[in-house]
Structures are given as C-alpha cells and as structure tokens.
Write an enzyme that holds these catalytic residues in place. Structure first.
Site, PDB file in Angstrom:
ATOM      1  N   ASP A  56       1.310  -0.738   0.072  1.00 51.91           N
ATOM      2  CA  ASP A  56       0.183   0.489  -0.245  1.00 51.91           C
ATOM      3  C   ASP A  56       1.016   1.215  -0.041  1.00 51.91           C
ATOM      4  OD1 ASP A  56      -1.742   1.743   0.424  1.00 51.91           O
ATOM      5  OD2 ASP A  56      -2.236   1.096   2.032  1.00 51.91           O
ATOM      6  N   ARG A 110       5.380   1.867  10.608  1.00 50.30           N
ATOM      7  CA  ARG A 110       5.504   3.355   9.547  1.00 50.30           C
ATOM      8  C   ARG A 110       6.106   4.285  10.033  1.00 50.30           C
ATOM      9  NH1 ARG A 110      -1.167   3.655   8.612  1.00 50.30           N
ATOM     10  NH2 ARG A 110      -1.977   1.441   6.771  1.00 50.30           N
ATOM     11  N   GLN A 125      -4.254  -3.301  12.712  1.00 52.22           N
ATOM     12  CA  GLN A 125      -5.702  -3.341  12.295  1.00 52.22           C
ATOM     13  C   GLN A 125      -6.018  -4.946  11.701  1.00 52.22           C
ATOM     14  OE1 GLN A 125      -5.133  -0.224   9.210  1.00 52.22           O
ATOM     15  NE2 GLN A 125      -4.965  -1.701   7.884  1.00 52.22           N
ATOM     16  N   ASP A 245     -14.120   7.546   5.146  1.00 51.15           N
ATOM     17  CA  ASP A 245     -13.839   6.690   6.327  1.00 51.15           C
ATOM     18  C   ASP A 245     -14.792   7.279   7.640  1.00 51.15           C
ATOM     19  OD1 ASP A 245     -11.047   6.962   5.047  1.00 51.15           O
ATOM     20  OD2 ASP A 245     -10.640   9.027   5.706  1.00 51.15           O
ATOM     21  N   GLU A 258     -10.437   8.858  13.828  1.00 49.07           N
ATOM     22  CA  GLU A 258     -10.547   8.128  12.493  1.00 49.07           C
ATOM     23  C   GLU A 258      -9.861   6.505  12.782  1.00 49.07           C
ATOM     24  OE1 GLU A 258      -7.800   6.628   7.997  1.00 49.07           O
ATOM     25  OE2 GLU A 258      -8.677   9.267   8.751  1.00 49.07           O
ATOM     26  N   SER A 261     -10.054   3.147   7.604  1.00 45.92           N
ATOM     27  CA  SER A 261     -10.363   3.591   6.060  1.00 45.92           C
ATOM     28  C   SER A 261     -10.902   2.162   5.025  1.00 45.92           C
ATOM     29  CB  SER A 261      -9.112   4.273   6.008  1.00 45.92           C
ATOM     30  OG  SER A 261      -8.934   4.402   4.349  1.00 45.92           O
TER      31      SER A 261
END
Length: 344
Positions: A56, A110, A125, A245, A258, A261
C-alpha cells in the site's frame, strides 16, 4: 497534530485491567465483523517483495521500511503499510464467492509517522476484503457495509459497558454519511481536518465519502493511493468516489478520530483513470496492476480498522500508547506521565 493533554484526565482502568479489556474488545469485535460481512480469518505477511506493486502506498510519500534478503541475492523486501492490494489477490487465489471474504491481523511499521496521541510507529489493524459483483459497485452497497461495521463497533462498545459500567457508551445509534464536497460547501473557510472535526462533533459518528479526488476548489480532501480505493467514479449522490473514512468524536481528546479507511476497490477502468490522474501510469506494468487490468482479479470492497485506535476509543484512553507497546520520545513519555497517562 501536537500532543493533546486533556485537563484533569483520569484513567478509567488500571494497566492490568486494561490488558484484559483489550483482549475482550479484540475477540468480541472481530467475531462480530466476521459474522456481519461473511469473513473468514487468514494468515497475512509482515513484508512483501519490493517492485511487485503489492504494498500500500498510502499517500504516496511515506517510506516503507525495507531490508535485503540474503537468500534472494539481496533482493529487497519491505514491511507492509497495509494489505489493501494483497487481500484482493487472495480473494482470487481462494476463489471466494461474492458476498463473502476474508480478514486478517495486519501489523506494520510506519517510520515516517509524527508520534502523538493517535499515531504510532507500530500499526495494528483488522484488514478485511469481500468479493462483490460488478453491479454491487455502488454507493448503496458501500453505505450498507459501513452500517454493518458501525453496528459491530456499537455492540462492542455496549459489551464493554456491561463489563465496566463506569465506561459509558458515547456513540450515537446511527452513523451519518456526508461527502467531502458537501463538507467543503458547509465549511469553506476551514481546512480538511477542521471540516472533518466539525462533522464528527456535530453528529458523533460520520462516514466521509470521496477521499482522493480533486474537489471543486482544485484540491483533494486528503491523499489516497490511486490503485486500491475507487475515488474517481461518479456515484448516485452527484459526486465522485466510492470510498471513505469512519470518524467518531472523541470527548476525551476533544477531536475527531479516524477508526477505519475503506472503500469499493478500483475496476480496470477506474485504475487507469486514477493512475493517469496521479501521473503514475508506469505502475500499470507492475504485477498486481497488470493482473487487475487483465481482468484476473475479482471486484471487491475492503478496508482496515485500527485495533489500537478502537481499543483506545472504547476504553476512553487519552493516548494510543496506553493500549499498545511502541517507542515514544522521552519528553512525550514524561509529559504524559505527569498527567496520569501511563504509556505501555
């Protein structure tokens, strides 16, 4: 976003009880999600080979953590950012029928994240993907799927309330749908994050539709990679986009959060158009993209739901580091500790 220290913050669960509650949330929610969307659990990779087009690209600027693989002549592999495209390949490999799908525990690093209440180097997630028919590529199907996910979140919130009655539910009964173009019209003087915050504050829970395409002001609401969600196809509300979202209003932090997504995935036609829009048509030659363009992959809808974010919100924590183990700047640890926010 800078670090938020809520005034008079009071942690509602001791650290050891928090660990028990985290397990309860994860077990309860993933079971409800699987039942609602017809999903089965699969095993997922932590890394993929570079140059395959499977990873991604998020907003297109984040660097993947990568390393050479000795056994492959030092060919580089990279830690996944998410499994948005990998899952669609698996739908085809497992020949999963329309209306059914898969989910997995996705773990990522990340390294470019700015660390604060909601952002960590470590990402966990539930990544999920469901096979659909071509005629299901509609706004109605997207909304129906969002409602199922939101209902699962609310039921898990009430499960926590039954176990810990002092953690009272905050979510409204229904989620509100609003397009990014409508937000721009309602709040023309605000930035995109400020527009999201106003919508979440007003409604409690919102699904923001159409993230990635340029709006009437010439700018996209937010970044979205061009090769998984469909953000360019016109939909029945008169705007563009079949993605979005889920955001909720967090009264502890006084801001929107959030949680997910997601979106209907690109078709061959919308992939070409989105690659052209972003000026990266060369990606069409990559393995994933060429298979999609050749019609070898099924139509699908999918997304990611933050595990730590969901736990943080449902347990009414002030920092994601209260529900996951990661690395934080020493000064952030000290400031949080002084306010009663104890990071794992």
């Amino acid at each position: 976003m800078s670090l938020i220290i809520p005034a008079k913050y009071k942690c509602k669960l001791l650290p050891e009880t928090t660990e028990v509650a985290i397990k309860m949330i994860k077990q309860d929610f993933q079971s409800r999600l699987a039942d609602a969307l017809g999903l089965r659990r699969v095993t997922a990779p932590l890394f993929v080979l570079s140059g395959t087009g499977l990873n991604d690209d998020l907003n297109g600027v984040e660097r993947a953590v990568s390393f050479p693989v000795k056994a492959l002549g030092d060919r580089r592999a990279e830690v996944v950012h998410s499994l948005a495209k990998w899952k669609r390949v698996k739908l085809e490999a497992y020949d999963i029928a329309p209306g059914y799908g898969l989910y997995t525990d996705m773990n990522a690093i990340r390294a470019d994240e700015d660390l604060d209440n909601l952002h960590s180097l470590y990402v966990d997630q539930w990544d999920w993907e469901q096979t659909i028919r071509e005629q299901d590529r509609t706004l109605d199907y997207l909304k129906a799927t969002v409602r199922k996910i939101y209902d699962a979140i609310r039921h898990t919130e009430h499960m926590i309330f039954r176990r810990f009655p002092h953690i009272t539910p905050r979510l409204p009964q229904d989620i509100t749908f609003i397009h990014t173009e409508e937000l721009l019209r309602l709040y023309p003087g605000l930035t995109a994050p400020e527009r999201e915050a106003e919508a979440a504050r007003t409604h409690g829970a919102v699904f923001i539709i159409g993230i990635g395409a340029r709006l009437s002001n010439g700018e996209p609401h937010d970044g979205r990679a061009p090769d998984y969600d469909d953000w360019i196809t016109p939909n029945t509300d008169g705007y563009r986009g079949l993605n979005g979202d889920i955001l909720v209003w967090d009264s502890v932090l006084g801001r929107s959060v959030e949680l997910s997504s997601m979106g209907i995935r690109v078709s061959a036609g919308s992939l070409r158009e989105q690659l052209r829009e972003r000026g990266c048509e060369e990606r069409a030659a990559l393995g994933f993209h060429s298979r999609l363009l050749a019609g070898e992959l099924p139509h699908s809808i999918g997304g990611g739901i933050g595990q730590s974010r969901l736990c943080m919100f449902l347990l009414q924590k002030a920092h994601i580091g209260e529900v996951q183990a990661s690395i934080w700047p020493p000064e952030q640890i000290a400031v949080c500790a002084a306010a009663g926010i104890n990071l794992i």
